[in-house]
Design a protein around this motif. Structure first.
Motif, mmCIF file in Angstrom:
data_model
loop_
_atom_site.group_PDB
_atom_site.id
_atom_site.type_symbol
_atom_site.label_atom_id
_atom_site.label_comp_id
_atom_site.label_asym_id
_atom_site.label_seq_id
_atom_site.Cartn_x
_atom_site.Cartn_y
_atom_site.Cartn_z
ATOM 1 N N GLY A 13 0.824 -1.204 0.000
ATOM 2 C CA GLY A 13 0.000 0.000 0.000
ATOM 3 C C GLY A 13 0.858 1.253 0.000
ATOM 4 N N ASP A 14 0.226 2.359 0.300
ATOM 5 C CA ASP A 14 0.890 3.660 0.302
ATOM 6 C C ASP A 14 1.356 3.987 1.716
ATOM 7 O OD1 ASP A 14 1.785 6.237 -0.092
ATOM 8 O OD2 ASP A 14 0.028 6.874 -1.238
ATOM 9 N N ASP A 58 -5.115 1.715 -1.250
ATOM 10 C CA ASP A 58 -3.661 1.762 -1.042
ATOM 11 C C ASP A 58 -3.316 2.438 0.282
ATOM 12 O OD1 ASP A 58 -3.053 0.432 -3.379
ATOM 13 O OD2 ASP A 58 -2.601 2.263 -4.513
ATOM 14 N N ASP A 61 -4.135 -0.082 3.010
ATOM 15 C CA ASP A 61 -3.079 -1.104 3.043
ATOM 16 C C ASP A 61 -1.779 -0.518 3.593
ATOM 17 O OD1 ASP A 61 -4.619 -3.198 2.080
ATOM 18 O OD2 ASP A 61 -4.079 -2.827 -0.019
#
Length: 178
Positions: A13-14, A58, A61
């Motif tokens: 993810g981010d 994202d 996550d």
């Protein structure tokens, strides 16, 4: 035998955005402000609005990955002292989350506690959570609060208000170099 919740199978993810979100909250709280910096919050809200559905996933996550990284550090730090991170981290987290009824619905607290226990036992929080369905909107603020509280816990252990942010930023820098 590997678990279906092994972090190697999880989307990262981010993490950068998740770290930015948590760092902003940490600075707001430890800067003596009761609420988040309105300008910083507006920028973050604008960023989130620009993400779209995939970008928001994202970010979620990334927040899970951030929680995992923080729990790995806490587990190692506690084990170095002959202690169990679950015994010391989870009760404090649950107690603090339960004192935040406006932001954290009581029914979300068991999910956050389970998420942290999953991390402490080496499971991916994203994959562990996926077993129970999609994230619900009421769980997103408790997820952010969980990341914030773990980072704040690390900062208190290290007696340094920026330690957790540097810890994660350094790990991300190293990962980008590799």
């Amino acid at each position: 035998m590997t678990s279906s919740c092994d972090p190697a199978y999880a989307p990262a993810g981010d993490v950068d955005a998740a770290l930015m979100m948590v760092d902003s909250r940490l600075k707001s709280v430890h800067g003596g402000k009761a609420d988040a910096d309105p300008e910083g919050q507006a920028l973050f809200d604008q960023y989130v609005a620009s993400l779209g559905p995939g970008g928001l996933d994202d970010l979620v996550d990334g927040t899970c990955t951030l929680i995992y990284m923080l729990m790995v550090w806490l587990r190692k730090a506690h084990e170095a002292e002959g202690k169990d991170a679950i015994e010391y981290v989870v009760p404090t987290l649950v107690t603090t989350l339960s004192r935040m009824p406006k932001s954290v619905p009581p029914e979300s607290i068991p999910m956050m506690a389970g998420l942290v226990v999953a991390c402490a036992t080496g499971l991916s929080p994203s994959l562990w959570r996926a077993q129970y369905g999609d994230w619900t909107p009421p769980e997103l603020t408790p997820l952010e609060a969980t990341a914030f509280l773990l980072a704040d816990h690390i900062n208190r252990i290290a007696d340094d208000n920026d330690f957790a942010t540097r810890l994660i930023a350094d790990a991300l820098s190293q990962a980008y170099e590799d």
